[in-house]
Motif scaffolding. Structure first.
Motif, short mmCIF file in Angstrom:
data_model
loop_
_atom_site.label_atom_id
_atom_site.label_comp_id
_atom_site.label_asym_id
_atom_site.label_seq_id
_atom_site.Cartn_x
_atom_site.Cartn_y
_atom_site.Cartn_z
N GLY A 269 -16.67 5.02 135.52
CA GLY A 269 -17.88 4.20 135.53
C GLY A 269 -18.89 4.57 136.59
O GLY A 269 -19.90 3.88 136.74
N ASP A 270 -18.66 5.68 137.29
CA ASP A 270 -19.51 6.04 138.42
C ASP A 270 -20.68 6.91 137.95
O ASP A 270 -20.73 8.10 138.20
CB ASP A 270 -18.69 6.78 139.48
N PHE A 271 -21.64 6.32 137.24
CA PHE A 271 -22.81 7.05 136.76
C PHE A 271 -23.81 7.23 137.89
O PHE A 271 -24.14 6.27 138.58
CB PHE A 271 -23.49 6.30 135.61
N ASN A 272 -24.31 8.44 138.08
CA ASN A 272 -25.25 8.66 139.19
C ASN A 272 -26.41 9.58 138.86
O ASN A 272 -27.15 9.99 139.74
CB ASN A 272 -24.51 9.19 140.43
N GLY B 78 -11.31 2.44 131.35
CA GLY B 78 -11.51 2.75 132.76
C GLY B 78 -10.31 3.48 133.35
O GLY B 78 -9.17 3.19 133.01
N PHE B 79 -10.59 4.43 134.24
CA PHE B 79 -9.54 5.21 134.90
C PHE B 79 -9.84 5.30 136.40
O PHE B 79 -10.99 5.28 136.82
CB PHE B 79 -9.48 6.64 134.33
N LEU C 183 -18.47 -1.13 133.33
CA LEU C 183 -17.75 -0.99 132.07
C LEU C 183 -17.64 -2.33 131.34
O LEU C 183 -17.69 -2.37 130.11
CB LEU C 183 -16.36 -0.41 132.33
N GLU C 184 -17.51 -3.42 132.08
CA GLU C 184 -17.50 -4.74 131.46
C GLU C 184 -18.83 -5.01 130.78
O GLU C 184 -18.88 -5.51 129.64
CB GLU C 184 -17.22 -5.82 132.51
N THR C 185 -19.93 -4.67 131.44
CA THR C 185 -21.26 -4.86 130.86
C THR C 185 -21.44 -4.04 129.59
O THR C 185 -21.94 -4.54 128.58
CB THR C 185 -22.35 -4.47 131.89
N LEU C 186 -21.02 -2.78 129.63
CA LEU C 186 -21.17 -1.91 128.47
C LEU C 186 -20.36 -2.42 127.29
O LEU C 186 -20.84 -2.47 126.15
CB LEU C 186 -20.74 -0.48 128.82
N ALA C 187 -19.10 -2.80 127.54
CA ALA C 187 -18.23 -3.27 126.46
C ALA C 187 -18.75 -4.57 125.87
O ALA C 187 -18.79 -4.74 124.65
CB ALA C 187 -16.81 -3.44 126.97
#
Length: 689
Positions: free
Chosen positions: A437-440, A467-468, A478-482
């Protein structure tokens, strides 16, 4: 002359025989026949070598007459001579009693032995002789694998941990798990200091020894920047002022496996990481399937609250219809895999690749898979491929390597584009995102990512977020996306969890039977003074959203169970959590006595996956039909109780964790997979943290 020719001929033939190359395969196990991953297998007097894989299996090319050397920290070195009959060579390693028993610090090389790093190991013999111990490591294709572990340690003895120092900076105990996740390729040397003279410079924190890690850069920063969405615990609401409670259902289970990881590694659990509804819904309950035209069945029951004898606990359970796997429509799946540099750790991309193989094993010929990866940019590494071509799909997964920055937004756009181009009408069209989830790079904020997914979900392509990893895991993103992408969210910390999510529960994880699922509960004011919903804080809806078919809500998969708990204060009971309010001037608070035997009414709305109009179901919980509650009720209550304790809830009257454990232990029926027993072990471990 002939004699000389004969001698030369014999010498030549002997040379060929001695240099004859053979392929050796086998398995390396310990003295209890359990596989040992990461065992170094080298040719004596040679730089060539390999390592055993996760299951202890290995393959090596060598010559007849060579000697294979098998070495593994904590075990005696084994040597085996290669003969013409050695094509299959299984090795059992014996524990070395002279090896380190208190603290283990190892760094070992990859397949190419000549690239192994330098390291130092000191031993500190324990008085706890005979205690069994086993370390498991996953082989890495390159770089150096590092394992830092206290042998024989358990949560109750973690106060005896050594101090970790990375590039001269002491590391807080809460970040030790992050130390273990440092990219192995960045580590130059690992040392252990144990004498008073050696550790004196670090003060009393180093009284149990000191593990010093030096990286190649010399300025590595250990920081835990995992992020979780803020949770504000639900309060009690007065029924005569707010008779309706409305929320979106949730079958995400990521919070439980994430908390399990934290307890097992001794990490302090952030309150916002504890989502009680996800903990409860991690477990399966014995709810009957629907018997009518609906896709769901509703089950309710109530009893005294175990943590507060002055309130009652109401359980609402939903059971989705189970669709046999062979009846699931053809699937169009796009694997969207993060291969950025942050995914290099063994509990990220290497675990991800093994996990996805379990999913691939479930595919049928009519299913098709595409693979999109993203780092600094995004690209397709596997065009749409039939599920029958499992070798081709698995090979594409195996070839993935980590490196670069994280352009998540670009990857999402490409994945949805490919899913839309290969859309199967009335089929199962889904993007499966696997990341920390670490988008940058590019679009990265939660708000921007949500907007992007809102746009893409119009294509009727569903989204699963897996998630890993740890240290920089972005649960909030990831919660927001799902939630936004008509999908679900799971956290995979081990192969056991991968087997659960992608193997055993493949149908529920990957096939949606209903979308925009909402619950609205109306409480009878003649029976209930006040209520509070336990969990679901990030899923609350406005009351008018319930009948608004344009309002997005949760999704349910094949065979899924969903459980919600309400704590209620009965009429006539004085409770400190319910404070008085001034009389109302304009509102008539007269109670309708016509429904005196009803405690509450549950209204349930859902849409079929391809439809726009919702279907409504209604279920009434009566007070005159009360019977003894089920073991499911009590086990779910124990999970909620423990979750509230983790969060530091102000609503727990009984804080004794032993009472929680007893409640769970006496109600863990039908635990074929052992998940409930594992939950009890976690609570016992938590007592020592």
């Amino acid at each position: 002359m002939r004699l000389l020719q004969y001698i030369l001929f014999v010498f030549f033939i002997t040379g060929i025989s001695n240099a004859q190359q053979v392929k050796i395969t086998g398995k390396v196990t310990d003295d209890e026949s359990l596989p040992l991953p990461g065992v170094n297998i080298s040719i004596k007097g040679n730089t060539n070598g390999t390592q055993s894989d996760f299951d202890g299996n290995y393959t090596i090319l060598t010559n007849i007459g060579d000697t294979l050397v098998f070495s593994y920290v904590g075990f005696e070195i084994a040597e085996e001579k290669v003969t013409a009959a050695s094509s299959l060579m299984h090795i059992k390693l014996i524990p070395d009693s002279s090896q380190l028993e208190e603290v283990v610090v190892t760094a070992y090389g990859s397949k190419r032995v000549r690239k192994s790093t330098s390291y130092a190991v000191s031993s500190n013999k324990s008085k706890r002789r005979g205690r069994k111990h086993r370390q498991r490591r996953i082989k890495k294709s390159s770089g150096v694998q590092v394992a830092l572990e206290i042998r024989g340690a358990n949560p109750a003895s973690r106060t005896k941990q050594p101090l970790y120092v990375v590039d001269g900076v002491p590391v807080d105990n809460k970040d030790i798990a992050v130390v273990n996740a440092i990219d192995p390729s960045k580590i130059a040397k690992v040392e252990m200091l144990k004498s008073k003279k050696e550790t004196s410079i670090y003060g009393t924190k180093a009284k149990h020894g000191c593990i010093v890690i030096t990286t190649h850069s010399g300025n590595y920063k250990v920081q835990n920047d995992e992020s979780y969405r803020e949770i504000v615990e639900n309060d009690f609401k007065r029924v005569h002022m707010a008779p309706l409670s409305t929320f979106s259902i949730d079958v995400d289970k990521a919070s439980y496996s994430n908390i399990r990881r934290m307890i097992n590694t001794g990490v302090k659990i952030p309150a916002d990481a504890v989502k009680i509804e996800e903990m409860i819904n991690y477990f399966n309950y014995q709810y009957a399937q629907p018997k009518d035209e609906h896709s769901f069945a509703i089950h309710t029951e109530y009893a005294l609250t175990p943590w507060n004898m002055k309130t009652q606990l109401v359980k609402i359970g939903l059971k989705g219809k189970e669709i046999p796997q062979h009846e699931i429509p053809a699937s169009n799946l796009v694997f969207l895999i993060d291969v950025s540099g942050s995914m290099g750790n063994s509990n990220k991309l290497p675990l991800l690749k093994k996990a996805f193989k379990l999913l691939v094993n479930q595919l049928r010929e009519k299913d098709k898979v595409s693979i999109v990866v993203y780092a600094g940019a995004a690209g397709m590494v596997l065009k749409p491929t039939s599920g029958a071509n499992k070798y081709e799909i698995n090979q594409a997964l195996q070839n993935l390597e980590a490196g670069g920055s994280t352009a998540g937004g670009e990857g999402i756009r490409l994945a949805y584009k490919i899913a839309k181009e290969n859309f199967i009408k009335n089929g199962n069209n889904r993007v499966i995102l696997a990341t920390d989830g670490d988008f940058n790079v590019g679009i990265s904020s939660n708000k921007d990512m949500k907007k992007l997914i809102e746009e893409k979900r119009k294509s009727d392509v569903f989204l699963t977020c897996l998630g890993f990893g740890m240290g920089n895991y972005k649960d909030s993103k990831l919660e927001t996306l799902a939630d936004t992408g008509n999908g679900n969210h799971a956290y995979i910390d081990t192969m056991q969890e991968a087997q659960r999510v992608l193997g055993k529960e493949f149908g529920g994880t990957m096939y949606t039977i209903a979308k925009d699922v909402k619950i609205q509960v109306e409480f009878n004011p003649s029976k209930v003074q006040a209520y509070r919903l336990i969990g679901y804080e990030n899923r609350l809806l406005a009351n008018e959203d319930f009948i608004d078919d344009t309002k997005d809500a949760g999704e349910l998969g094949s065979g899924h169970t969903v459980t919600a708990l309400y704590e209620v204060i009965p009429v006539g009971v004085t409770n400190k959590y319910l404070k008085g309010i001034a009389d109302l001037k304009y509102t008539n608070s007269t109670i309708n006595k016509e429904y005196g035997d009803e405690l509450l009414t549950v209204k349930f709305r859902y849409k079929k996956p391809q439809e726009k109009k919702s279907i409504e179901m209604v279920h009434v919980l009566h007070t005159d039909t009360k019977t003894s509650v089920s073991q499911d009720f009590n086990f779910a209550a124990s999970i909620a109780w423990f979750g509230m304790k983790l969060r530091g809830s102000k609503y727990i009257e009984n804080q004794n964790i032993k009472d929680i454990i007893v409640l769970a232990e006496t109600n863990k029926e039908k635990d074929n997979q052992g998940y409930k027993a594992e939950f009890i072990r976690l609570m016992n471990s938590y007592q020592g943290l």
